[in-house]
Design a protein around this motif. Structure first.
Motif, PDB file in Angstrom:
ATOM      1  N   ALA A  32      34.358 -21.598 -16.880  1.00  0.00           N
ATOM      2  CA  ALA A  32      33.703 -22.380 -18.002  1.00  0.00           C
ATOM      3  C   ALA A  32      33.035 -23.755 -17.315  1.00  0.00           C
ATOM      4  O   ALA A  32      33.809 -23.326 -16.406  1.00  0.00           O
ATOM      5  CB  ALA A  32      34.207 -22.589 -19.292  1.00  0.00           C
ATOM      6  N   GLY A  33      32.031 -23.749 -18.732  1.00  0.00           N
ATOM      7  CA  GLY A  33      31.874 -24.857 -17.636  1.00  0.00           C
ATOM      8  C   GLY A  33      30.455 -25.328 -18.028  1.00  0.00           C
ATOM      9  O   GLY A  33      29.688 -24.136 -17.965  1.00  0.00           O
ATOM     10  N   ALA A  34      30.040 -26.041 -17.626  1.00  0.00           N
ATOM     11  CA  ALA A  34      28.246 -27.261 -17.414  1.00  0.00           C
ATOM     12  C   ALA A  34      27.535 -25.835 -16.321  1.00  0.00           C
ATOM     13  O   ALA A  34      26.184 -25.246 -16.326  1.00  0.00           O
ATOM     14  CB  ALA A  34      27.914 -28.311 -17.687  1.00  0.00           C
ATOM     15  N   THR A  35      27.546 -25.697 -15.169  1.00  0.00           N
ATOM     16  CA  THR A  35      27.633 -24.576 -14.201  1.00  0.00           C
ATOM     17  C   THR A  35      27.491 -23.599 -14.278  1.00  0.00           C
ATOM     18  O   THR A  35      25.803 -23.075 -14.263  1.00  0.00           O
ATOM     19  CB  THR A  35      28.651 -24.896 -12.566  1.00  0.00           C
ATOM     20  OG1 THR A  35      28.717 -26.827 -12.365  1.00  0.00           O
ATOM     21  CG2 THR A  35      27.609 -24.326 -11.652  1.00  0.00           C
ATOM     22  N   GLY A  36      28.094 -22.992 -14.699  1.00  0.00           N
ATOM     23  CA  GLY A  36      28.142 -21.601 -15.508  1.00  0.00           C
ATOM     24  C   GLY A  36      26.727 -21.578 -16.464  1.00  0.00           C
ATOM     25  O   GLY A  36      26.233 -20.357 -16.549  1.00  0.00           O
ATOM     26  N   PHE A  37      27.062 -22.349 -17.054  1.00  0.00           N
ATOM     27  CA  PHE A  37      25.392 -22.969 -18.526  1.00  0.00           C
ATOM     28  C   PHE A  37      24.115 -22.562 -17.539  1.00  0.00           C
ATOM     29  O   PHE A  37      23.529 -21.479 -18.097  1.00  0.00           O
ATOM     30  CB  PHE A  37      25.953 -23.900 -19.608  1.00  0.00           C
ATOM     31  CG  PHE A  37      25.044 -24.041 -20.257  1.00  0.00           C
ATOM     32  CD1 PHE A  37      24.834 -22.558 -21.543  1.00  0.00           C
ATOM     33  CD2 PHE A  37      23.375 -24.099 -20.858  1.00  0.00           C
ATOM     34  CE1 PHE A  37      24.644 -22.254 -22.332  1.00  0.00           C
ATOM     35  CE2 PHE A  37      22.696 -24.625 -21.101  1.00  0.00           C
ATOM     36  CZ  PHE A  37      22.811 -23.598 -22.613  1.00  0.00           C
ATOM     37  N   VAL A  38      24.356 -23.576 -16.609  1.00  0.00           N
ATOM     38  CA  VAL A  38      22.808 -23.770 -16.031  1.00  0.00           C
ATOM     39  C   VAL A  38      22.345 -22.600 -15.358  1.00  0.00           C
ATOM     40  O   VAL A  38      21.550 -21.960 -15.155  1.00  0.00           O
ATOM     41  CB  VAL A  38      22.889 -25.202 -15.094  1.00  0.00           C
ATOM     42  CG1 VAL A  38      21.489 -24.938 -14.586  1.00  0.00           C
ATOM     43  CG2 VAL A  38      23.059 -25.869 -16.019  1.00  0.00           C
ATOM     44  N   LEU A  39      23.642 -21.485 -14.448  1.00  0.00           N
ATOM     45  CA  LEU A  39      23.439 -20.667 -14.051  1.00  0.00           C
ATOM     46  C   LEU A  39      23.116 -19.556 -15.548  1.00  0.00           C
ATOM     47  O   LEU A  39      21.705 -18.690 -14.281  1.00  0.00           O
ATOM     48  CB  LEU A  39      24.172 -20.583 -12.653  1.00  0.00           C
ATOM     49  CG  LEU A  39      24.476 -21.399 -11.572  1.00  0.00           C
ATOM     50  CD1 LEU A  39      25.557 -21.266 -10.954  1.00  0.00           C
ATOM     51  CD2 LEU A  39      23.169 -21.653 -11.235  1.00  0.00           C
ATOM     52  N   GLY A  40      23.111 -18.900 -15.323  1.00  0.00           N
ATOM     53  CA  GLY A  40      23.241 -18.013 -16.225  1.00  0.00           C
ATOM     54  C   GLY A  40      23.802 -18.176 -17.617  1.00  0.00           C
ATOM     55  O   GLY A  40      24.090 -16.497 -18.628  1.00  0.00           O
TER      56      GLY A  40
END
Lengths: 252, 321
Positions: free
Chosen positions: B152-160
């Motif tokens: 989980a987290g922001a990186t994952g959100f930005v990526l996909g």
């Protein structure tokens, strides 16, 4: 003039590919503005010699001098940096690229300070360079694959000239060309000679055409030089005799 | 040269992108008429998520096809990269560094197949066929064959994570790649290497460097697409991607106007080609036509495009001389 500095000089060049000895020690020299024609059969070593002079192959032994300075070319780029440009028989043109992209292949202009190509500047300069030596093409935007053999040869020569070459190597520029197209290329070579700022070496098969356009000629057979002379003092018959003698010797 | 009038027929013949764009627009209109659901937010998300992965891979394949090569193993890098990320994170790295490590490994896999291809003169069809099995075996071995959850987290959100993340990345990267192909030396040299390898070498272009670089780029994009997709579905699946996504990417490239012979191609065409395949797949789903039919249509589309490409090339040659 014994103190002439040659634009290009080769001393006793040999080349071996594995077990095949392609060149057995060839020497040649070229004054600034002079034109040398190299004659000989297929497989005689002419193209190998050309590829050594242009930095594509390294010689197995022998010396190369540019303007009196000894050089050892590490690459085509290196030879180019010494002002030596080669127009290969296959022309090194990319059919799917435009005329102007081909004119600037591997020395493309970029917008200052960016990695991006300056298409506009290349287009303009290519058109100017072609006009400068009297080469006509439909458009510099045309794909090279759409042009005739003569036009393609002319573009390849124009490309070499426009890179400020001092020595121009032409590998069979008249091969597989009709009389009209060959005439166009010969006229182009004569215009370059008249300008006098470039020395030329031309490989060819046609003795008459070569004697007509070159200042001096040499004959290469089986990797060695069998004749050298001024064109004005040489006849087609004389050259044919040398070839015949060579064949008889080979047959025995 | 006589200025040809920019009428629709001449445009279609001259610009390979134009005909596929027209086909795409017609398909969208047809599907909107046949089903009222095409232009809904939910469906547009579905369409975009369909074709984003193979758009990214198509960009890499187009560069390789232009250079006269092909990469059949990129679909396996697609599956492997998220696992590399996962294991990098198990080793204590934060998500973003895990992603970077996975991308580096992807590029190294490209380097591996590139070097084998150009150094040993093995045709890339064979090299990458071998690599396809090799990478797949690697993925199955390190994963144990089981899917795992994405972090989980922001990186994952930005990526996909956001519904349009993947397509946004895909389009931005495709546009960047278009600029690279048409407006940088790398792009021009890639065309030269595929169009006339001997000539390119004689002009002083380092053809091995160009080819290896494009293998690395293709694998890198494959790995990136795999990571985006994993974050999107919130699961890292050892069976993700594979030959299917690779074939769709090559199909997109070819339908978009890239030649399988090397020396010519278009990223924009590939982007549109990828979208058309996505629209077809989605439209058929909306109409309730099954997946098997989709394969028939895709196969037929590739064949028809190839035939017309060859015919048009001959026609252009005749018409200009």
């Amino acid at each position: 003039m014994s103190d002439t500095t040659y634009a290009l000089e080769a001393r006793n060049i040999t080349k071996r590919f594995g077990r095949v000895q392609a060149l057995h020690g060839i020497s040649l020299n070229l004054k600034p503005g002079e034109m040398l024609g190299i004659l000989g059969d297929n497989g005689a070593g002419k193209s190998t010699l050309m590829k050594i002079l242009s930095g594509f192959h390294a010689p197995s032994s022998g010396e190369l001098l540019v303007n009196g300075q000894q050089v050892a070319f590490e690459s085509v780029d290196h030879a180019r940096s010494h002002g030596i440009e080669c127009v290969y028989q296959d022309l090194a043109l990319v059919n799917t690229l435009s005329v102007y992209h081909n004119m600037f292949l591997n020395r493309e202009l970029r917008k200052p300070g960016t990695p991006f190509l300056d298409h506009k500047a290349m287009r303009e300069r290519a058109a100017a360079a072609l006009a400068d030596i009297g080469v006509n093409v439909p458009s510099v935007d045309e794909e090279v694959g759409m042009l005739s053999g003569g036009q393609r040869q002319a573009i390849a020569i124009a490309r070499a000239v426009s890179s400020n070459a001092r020595v121009l190597l032409l590998d069979e520029p008249l091969a597989a060309m009709g009389a009209r197209e060959a005439g166009m290329i010969i006229a182009l070579i004569e215009r370059l000679k008249a300008r006098g700022d470039v020395s030329l070496i031309m490989i060819a098969h046609n003795y008459a055409q070569t004697l007509d356009v070159a200042d001096k000629v040499m004959m290469v057979q089986r990797g060695t030089c069998t004749f050298e002379g001024r064109s004005a003092e040489t006849s087609v018959m004389e050259l044919l005799d040398i070839v015949k003698r060579e064949y008889r010797a080979a047959a025995q | 040269m006589n200025k040809t009038k920019a009428t629709l027929p001449t445009l279609l013949l001259r610009k390979p992108e134009a005909s596929i764009l027209l086909a795409g627009i017609v398909l969208v209109i047809v599907f909107q008429i046949l089903t009222p659901n095409f232009f809904t937010d939910a469906n547009l998300q579905t369409v975009s998520q369909f074709f984003a992965p193979w758009t990214l891979i198509a960009c890499g394949e187009i560069m390789l096809l232009i250079a006269g090569e092909v990469d059949l193993s990129v679909g396996q890098v697609f599956a492997l990269a998220p696992f590399i990320m996962h294991f990098a994170m198990l080793a204590g790295l934060p998500v973003i560094l895990g992603v970077i490590v996975a991308l580096l490994v992807s590029a190294l896999l490209g380097l591996f197949i590139g070097v084998i291809t150009v150094r040993f003169g093995v045709p890339s069809f064979i090299t990458t066929l071998g690599a396809m099995l090799l990478f797949n075996g690697l993925t199955l071995t390190i994963s144990g064959g089981f899917p795992i959850d994405t972090p989980a987290g922001a990186t994952g959100f930005v990526l996909g994570g956001w519904d349009y993340s993947e397509i946004l990345w895909a389009v931005v990267i495709a546009l960047g790649m278009h600029v690279m192909l048409r407006h940088t030396r790398w792009g021009l040299h890639t065309v030269a290497v595929g169009g006339n390898p001997t000539g390119a070498a004689e002009a002083g272009i380092h053809i091995r460097r160009i080819k290896i670089g494009n293998f690395m780029l293709c694998s890198l994009l494959g790995g990136f697409a795999g990571i985006l997709n994993a974050f999107h579905v919130t699961s890292i699946d050892p069976n993700a991607g594979g030959a299917n996504v690779m074939f769709l990417a090559i199909a997109s490239a070819v339908i978009g106007g890239t030649s399988l012979m090397g020396g010519s191609g278009t990223i924009l065409g590939g982007l549109i080609g990828a979208a058309v395949l996505g629209i077809l797949q989605d439209g058929f789903t909306l109409l309730g036509i099954n997946a098997f039919t989709f394969d028939i249509i895709t196969g037929a589309a590739i064949l028809i495009t190839m035939i017309s490409n060859v015919q048009f090339a001959a026609w252009r040659r005749r018409s200009r001389t």
